[in-house]
Design an enzyme around this catalytic site. Structure first.
Site, PDB file in Angstrom:
ATOM      1  N   LYS A  68       0.810  -1.224   0.000  1.00  0.00           N
ATOM      2  CA  LYS A  68       0.000   0.000   0.000  1.00  0.00           C
ATOM      3  C   LYS A  68       0.846   1.278   0.000  1.00  0.00           C
ATOM      4  O   LYS A  68       0.433   2.293  -0.550  1.00  0.00           O
ATOM      5  CB  LYS A  68      -0.960   0.010   1.196  1.00  0.00           C
ATOM      6  CG  LYS A  68      -2.120  -0.975   1.041  1.00  0.00           C
ATOM      7  CD  LYS A  68      -3.095  -0.850   2.215  1.00  0.00           C
ATOM      8  CE  LYS A  68      -4.238  -1.845   2.088  1.00  0.00           C
ATOM      9  NZ  LYS A  68      -5.205  -1.724   3.186  1.00  0.00           N
ATOM     10  N   ASP A 105      -9.816   3.101   2.457  1.00  0.00           N
ATOM     11  CA  ASP A 105      -9.930   2.505   3.800  1.00  0.00           C
ATOM     12  C   ASP A 105     -10.521   3.502   4.796  1.00  0.00           C
ATOM     13  O   ASP A 105     -11.373   3.152   5.611  1.00  0.00           O
ATOM     14  CB  ASP A 105      -8.552   2.034   4.309  1.00  0.00           C
ATOM     15  CG  ASP A 105      -8.105   0.730   3.661  1.00  0.00           C
ATOM     16  OD1 ASP A 105      -8.966  -0.046   3.208  1.00  0.00           O
ATOM     17  OD2 ASP A 105      -6.883   0.485   3.603  1.00  0.00           O
ATOM     18  N   ALA A 129      -0.245   1.312  14.730  1.00  0.00           N
ATOM     19  CA  ALA A 129       0.295   2.500  14.052  1.00  0.00           C
ATOM     20  C   ALA A 129       0.683   2.162  12.613  1.00  0.00           C
ATOM     21  O   ALA A 129       1.564   2.791  12.038  1.00  0.00           O
ATOM     22  CB  ALA A 129       1.502   3.027  14.828  1.00  0.00           C
TER      23      ALA A 129
HETATM   24  P1  NAP Z   1       0.370  -3.041   9.537  1.00  0.00           P
HETATM   25  O1  NAP Z   1       0.640  -1.835   8.727  1.00  0.00           O
HETATM   26  O2  NAP Z   1       1.302  -4.211   9.492  1.00  0.00           O
HETATM   27  O3  NAP Z   1       0.256  -2.545  11.090  1.00  0.00           O
HETATM   28  C1  NAP Z   1       0.002  -3.438  12.109  1.00  0.00           C
HETATM   29  C2  NAP Z   1       0.085  -2.731  13.480  1.00  0.00           C
HETATM   30  O4  NAP Z   1      -0.302  -3.727  14.437  1.00  0.00           O
HETATM   31  C3  NAP Z   1       1.457  -2.223  13.858  1.00  0.00           C
HETATM   32  O5  NAP Z   1       1.352  -0.963  14.458  1.00  0.00           O
HETATM   33  C4  NAP Z   1       1.962  -3.269  14.861  1.00  0.00           C
HETATM   34  O6  NAP Z   1       2.691  -2.718  15.946  1.00  0.00           O
HETATM   35  C5  NAP Z   1       0.672  -3.778  15.472  1.00  0.00           C
HETATM   36  N1  NAP Z   1       0.847  -5.175  15.911  1.00  0.00           N
HETATM   37  C6  NAP Z   1       1.128  -6.254  15.148  1.00  0.00           C
HETATM   38  N2  NAP Z   1       1.199  -7.357  15.911  1.00  0.00           N
HETATM   39  C7  NAP Z   1       0.986  -6.949  17.194  1.00  0.00           C
HETATM   40  C8  NAP Z   1       0.960  -7.617  18.452  1.00  0.00           C
HETATM   41  N3  NAP Z   1       1.159  -8.940  18.538  1.00  0.00           N
HETATM   42  N4  NAP Z   1       0.687  -6.899  19.553  1.00  0.00           N
HETATM   43  C9  NAP Z   1       0.482  -5.575  19.485  1.00  0.00           C
HETATM   44  N5  NAP Z   1       0.515  -4.868  18.328  1.00  0.00           N
HETATM   45  C10 NAP Z   1       0.763  -5.555  17.191  1.00  0.00           C
HETATM   46  O7  NAP Z   1      -1.059  -3.638   9.218  1.00  0.00           O
HETATM   47  P2  NAP Z   1      -2.357  -2.871   8.606  1.00  0.00           P
HETATM   48  O8  NAP Z   1      -2.238  -2.783   7.134  1.00  0.00           O
HETATM   49  O9  NAP Z   1      -2.610  -1.649   9.394  1.00  0.00           O
HETATM   50  O10 NAP Z   1      -3.507  -3.966   8.893  1.00  0.00           O
HETATM   51  C11 NAP Z   1      -3.820  -4.351  10.214  1.00  0.00           C
HETATM   52  C12 NAP Z   1      -5.100  -5.189  10.223  1.00  0.00           C
HETATM   53  O11 NAP Z   1      -6.184  -4.439   9.718  1.00  0.00           O
HETATM   54  C13 NAP Z   1      -5.049  -6.473   9.383  1.00  0.00           C
HETATM   55  O12 NAP Z   1      -5.674  -7.490  10.104  1.00  0.00           O
HETATM   56  C14 NAP Z   1      -5.863  -6.120   8.154  1.00  0.00           C
HETATM   57  O13 NAP Z   1      -6.486  -7.244   7.554  1.00  0.00           O
HETATM   58  C15 NAP Z   1      -6.911  -5.198   8.770  1.00  0.00           C
HETATM   59  N6  NAP Z   1      -7.530  -4.261   7.782  1.00  0.00           N
HETATM   60  C16 NAP Z   1      -8.883  -4.348   7.610  1.00  0.00           C
HETATM   61  C17 NAP Z   1      -9.495  -3.491   6.714  1.00  0.00           C
HETATM   62  C18 NAP Z   1     -10.979  -3.577   6.517  1.00  0.00           C
HETATM   63  O14 NAP Z   1     -11.449  -3.104   5.482  1.00  0.00           O
HETATM   64  N7  NAP Z   1     -11.740  -4.123   7.449  1.00  0.00           N
HETATM   65  C19 NAP Z   1      -8.741  -2.543   5.989  1.00  0.00           C
HETATM   66  C20 NAP Z   1      -7.353  -2.471   6.222  1.00  0.00           C
HETATM   67  C21 NAP Z   1      -6.757  -3.343   7.131  1.00  0.00           C
HETATM   68  P3  NAP Z   1       4.280  -2.378  15.868  1.00  0.00           P
HETATM   69  O15 NAP Z   1       4.355  -1.002  15.252  1.00  0.00           O
HETATM   70  O16 NAP Z   1       4.706  -2.437  17.275  1.00  0.00           O
HETATM   71  O17 NAP Z   1       4.889  -3.454  15.003  1.00  0.00           O
END
Ligand code: NAP
Length: 275
Positions: A68, A105, A129
């Protein structure tokens, strides 16, 4: 676009196998009587894949994990919201062969939240974040809400809070946070890790609403716990449907049937996982 008997749309990501976007978009195009096919591609080389949008005359594209942000430099133009968020999830292959990036999003999240509560003036605690968190904070601030960021890694959380001018706390301080609504944007609790939650149940009592942007399972452990302590819960399905509907609007100019889209997604999730 000339040449293809039906328009081609694509999903670019890696992995893409578990995405429900192909099912949702193909069913919706059919329902709208639009001759189009939406094809998932597992990308090995992003630059080549973006070149392929032009080379294969693909009309519109969804971008998912982990591209992205990485895709942005390869586009001719990126809209203002995507620039602020720092991520694109939609590309329109427009006139003069141009590729323009958008982020739907944040619109998906805001539309879904607004079906349950007024955003303006309320406080939202955002867990995470990453890209999802940035879209959430952008949307909430745009609607007049107040966002507080909580993240596991302090440096990343502080940077994001600086970017958006909001308060930051380490995730472990959740017990001291008071907000109207908590939004989980971490992947913790996503299938197959259905018994995991990013927070202990006790820390949910400070919130009236709890949203999880995860949509598989529909009811994550976090949401089950939140219901048990009396919160109103919102699953990620609504955000997923609205972000996809906004993509179709960008690509075709027509607002698709959102309740039909929700039905398609929920039926598949029920079948797949016994939700
Ligand atoms: P991302 O950019 O990888 O960010 C993930 C965040 O989660 C990071 O800040 C990370 O913290 C934190 N994290 C990961 N594992 C963790 C743990 N075990 N404990 C605490 N914090 C943790 O991911 P993203 O693109 O934002 O997506 C995140 C989720 O949202 C996914 O499940 C995705 O499928 C979902 N999503 C859904 C939609 C929808 O339309 N419903 C749209 C977009 C995304 P650190 O900074 O400490 O690593």
């Amino acid at each position: 676009m000339a040449g293809n008997s039906s328009e081609i749309f694509a999903l670019l990501g890696n992995p893409v196998g578990h995405s429900l976007s192909p099912l949702m978009h193909n069913a919706t195009f059919k329902r709208m009587n639009i001759a189009a096919q939406y094809v998932p591609f597992c990308v090995r080389n992003l630059e080549d894949a973006v070149r392929g949008i032009r080379g294969l005359d693909i009309r519109g594209v969804s971008i998912t994990i982990p591209f992205k942000t990485a895709v942005m430099p390869w586009l001719d133009e990126v809209d203002e919201s995507s620039l602020r968020i720092g991520a694109v999830n939609t590309i329109l292959h427009g006139d003069k062969d141009s590729l323009k990036g958008y982020n739907t999003d944040w619109i998906g999240l805001v539309r879904d939240l607004k079906e349950s509560l007024e955003i303006s003036g309320k406080t939202f605690a955002i867990l995470g974040a990453g890209g999802g968190a940035r879209a959430a904070v952008f949307g909430i601030q745009k609607e007049g809400g107040i966002a507080i960021v909580l993240n596991r890694s302090i440096e990343k959380g502080e940077k994001m809070a600086r970017d958006f001018g909001c308060r930051f706390y380490p995730l472990l301080e959740i017990g001291n946070i008071e907000a109207d609504c908590l939004i989980n944007t971490t992947p913790v609790g996503m299938s197959p890790d259905r018994e995991k939650s990013p927070l202990a149940r006790e820390s949910l009592v400070n919130f009236r609403w709890v949203m999880d942007i995860i949509y598989n399972p529909v009811k994550t452990k976090l949401l089950r716990d939140a219901e048990e302590v009396g919160c109103t819960v919102l699953s990620g399905v609504g955000m997923f449907v609205h972000q996809g509907a906004e993509q179709i609007k960008i690509w075709t100019g027509v607002d698709p049937p959102r309740s039909f889209m929700r039905h398609v997604v929920l039926e598949r999730l029920k079948e797949r996982d016994g939700n």
